[in-house]
Design an enzyme around this catalytic site. Sequence first.
Site, mmCIF file in Angstrom:
data_model
loop_
_atom_site.group_PDB
_atom_site.id
_atom_site.type_symbol
_atom_site.label_atom_id
_atom_site.label_comp_id
_atom_site.label_asym_id
_atom_site.label_seq_id
_atom_site.Cartn_x
_atom_site.Cartn_y
_atom_site.Cartn_z
ATOM 1 N N ARG A 156 0.720 -1.475 -0.045
ATOM 2 C CA ARG A 156 -0.141 0.093 0.238
ATOM 3 C C ARG A 156 1.007 1.230 -0.311
ATOM 4 O O ARG A 156 1.898 1.489 0.648
ATOM 5 C CB ARG A 156 -1.331 0.097 1.284
ATOM 6 C CG ARG A 156 -2.462 -0.970 1.163
ATOM 7 C CD ARG A 156 -3.032 -0.778 2.207
ATOM 8 N NE ARG A 156 -4.211 0.170 1.789
ATOM 9 C CZ ARG A 156 -4.682 0.926 2.978
ATOM 10 N NH1 ARG A 156 -4.979 -0.115 3.686
ATOM 11 N NH2 ARG A 156 -5.888 1.932 2.108
ATOM 12 N N LYS A 201 4.028 8.247 12.348
ATOM 13 C CA LYS A 201 3.120 8.896 11.409
ATOM 14 C C LYS A 201 3.071 9.720 10.463
ATOM 15 O O LYS A 201 2.932 10.418 9.263
ATOM 16 C CB LYS A 201 1.725 8.866 11.259
ATOM 17 C CG LYS A 201 1.704 6.627 12.665
ATOM 18 C CD LYS A 201 0.041 6.543 11.468
ATOM 19 C CE LYS A 201 0.150 5.695 12.182
ATOM 20 N NZ LYS A 201 -1.334 6.254 12.682
ATOM 21 N N ASN A 219 -5.427 11.025 5.908
ATOM 22 C CA ASN A 219 -6.227 10.182 6.272
ATOM 23 C C ASN A 219 -6.966 9.485 5.057
ATOM 24 O O ASN A 219 -7.477 10.242 4.273
ATOM 25 C CB ASN A 219 -6.043 11.173 7.689
ATOM 26 C CG ASN A 219 -6.708 9.989 8.173
ATOM 27 O OD1 ASN A 219 -6.629 8.584 8.561
ATOM 28 N ND2 ASN A 219 -8.302 10.018 8.640
ATOM 29 N N CYS A 272 -14.051 6.984 9.785
ATOM 30 C CA CYS A 272 -13.109 5.176 9.771
ATOM 31 C C CYS A 272 -13.172 4.788 10.656
ATOM 32 O O CYS A 272 -13.388 4.863 11.591
ATOM 33 C CB CYS A 272 -11.884 6.306 8.600
ATOM 34 S SG CYS A 272 -10.589 4.393 8.435
ATOM 35 N N ASP A 288 -2.382 8.556 9.120
ATOM 36 C CA ASP A 288 -1.787 7.318 7.071
ATOM 37 C C ASP A 288 -0.453 8.102 7.530
ATOM 38 O O ASP A 288 1.054 8.099 7.730
ATOM 39 C CB ASP A 288 -2.515 7.618 6.097
ATOM 40 C CG ASP A 288 -3.800 6.193 6.517
ATOM 41 O OD1 ASP A 288 -4.991 6.632 7.065
ATOM 42 O OD2 ASP A 288 -3.275 4.909 6.086
HETATM 43 C C1 RUB Z 1 -6.968 4.178 7.453
HETATM 44 C C2 RUB Z 1 -7.497 5.241 8.133
HETATM 45 C C3 RUB Z 1 -7.213 5.201 9.551
HETATM 46 C C4 RUB Z 1 -5.706 5.523 9.448
HETATM 47 C C5 RUB Z 1 -4.752 5.712 11.042
HETATM 48 O O1 RUB Z 1 -7.481 3.628 6.186
HETATM 49 O O2 RUB Z 1 -7.277 5.925 7.139
HETATM 50 O O3 RUB Z 1 -7.728 6.619 9.713
HETATM 51 O O4 RUB Z 1 -4.410 4.580 9.286
HETATM 52 O O5 RUB Z 1 -5.336 4.349 11.390
HETATM 53 P P1 RUB Z 1 -7.413 2.203 5.888
HETATM 54 P P2 RUB Z 1 -4.128 3.910 13.022
HETATM 55 O O6 RUB Z 1 -9.094 1.659 6.268
HETATM 56 O O7 RUB Z 1 -7.332 1.969 4.334
HETATM 57 O O8 RUB Z 1 -6.193 1.785 6.305
HETATM 58 O O9 RUB Z 1 -4.956 4.786 13.607
HETATM 59 O O10 RUB Z 1 -5.432 2.755 13.614
HETATM 60 O O11 RUB Z 1 -3.362 3.396 12.757
#
Ligand code: RUB
Length: 302
Positions: free
Chosen positions: A60, A229, A203, A124, A193
């Site tokens: 990804r 991140k 994100n 999300c 992200d």
């Molecule tokens: C997931 C997404 C989440 C971030 C943070 O996208 O956008 O908000 O990855 O997640 P996808 P975390 O479903 O396409 O992977 O806080 O769990 O790292």
Amino acid sequence: MEELLETAEKIRTMEIRGAALIARAAASALKEFALSIEAASLEEFNGEVRRGAEILLDTRPTAVSLSNAIRTVMRYRGDDLEAARSSLAKNADSFVERSLMAVERIGEIGSRRILDGDVILTHCNSSVALAIIKTAFDAGKDIRVIATESRPRYQGHLTIKALDGWGIDTELVVDSAVRSVINEVDHVIVGADVITANGSLVNKIGTAAIALAAHEARTSFVVAAETYKFSPETIMGELVPIEERSPEEVYPGISKLAHVRVRNPAFDVTPHRYIDVICTEIGAIPPEMSYLVIKEMLGWEL
Ligand code: RUB
């Protein structure tokens, strides 16, 4: 190699998803792979490890947690094969451990901003944003959460199931209802992200529109992001690649409509001026401090 390929496939198909989990899964997969390599020399071992790392990196394109995790694991040292192998395994274990500790710490730091009676909107399914919400709830704060569906993959369904399991009052809305409910909301809390050097956020698609609505309504917009991140590549102004996923996720059977093309960007960019604070494991920082995080925590500078 089989196990590593399996993990790579799970990341690609989003069976393993969310930037934190992707990073930990990749670090662990690379470690297991390294432990299984039968090489005759250190050079051969290094080559194999690099091959495994490339396969994981190729899954990804957007979440920088993946490349930061791989980079950390790849900083192994050793004069011979076994020393290199054990140094790599140690790097992977310590990345996973630090990641889990970071999520817990962000939960504590972020939850201080939440008051009794607050309404939180999340988008999300972010494990780190949810850590803030759960920590506040576990501290006895009376909170309500509004969760978006997060089309097209409906990660919001994962979020409401988790919140329901913890016993937190939750409402589910379609993504386009955010403007209608934003005046009830005290804090928008989302994950990340990528955080760029200038403090902007990449994100899940839809985040930027929520940030705009929050800005207009004077609602606080909080990002939950571990320091891995933050993206070193962006210090020279490099743009973050935005993953474009299959049209079928948005409209199954779209190929039957000859004149219609589906666009399915998985992420969007929220400018730093719409972000009030980024909660990291080293503290709650203004987005403008992002370059310092990249310099001090990730060791990159101009
Ligand atoms: C997931 C997404 C989440 C971030 C943070 O996208 O956008 O908000 O990855 O997640 P996808 P975390 O479903 O396409 O992977 O806080 O769990 O790292």
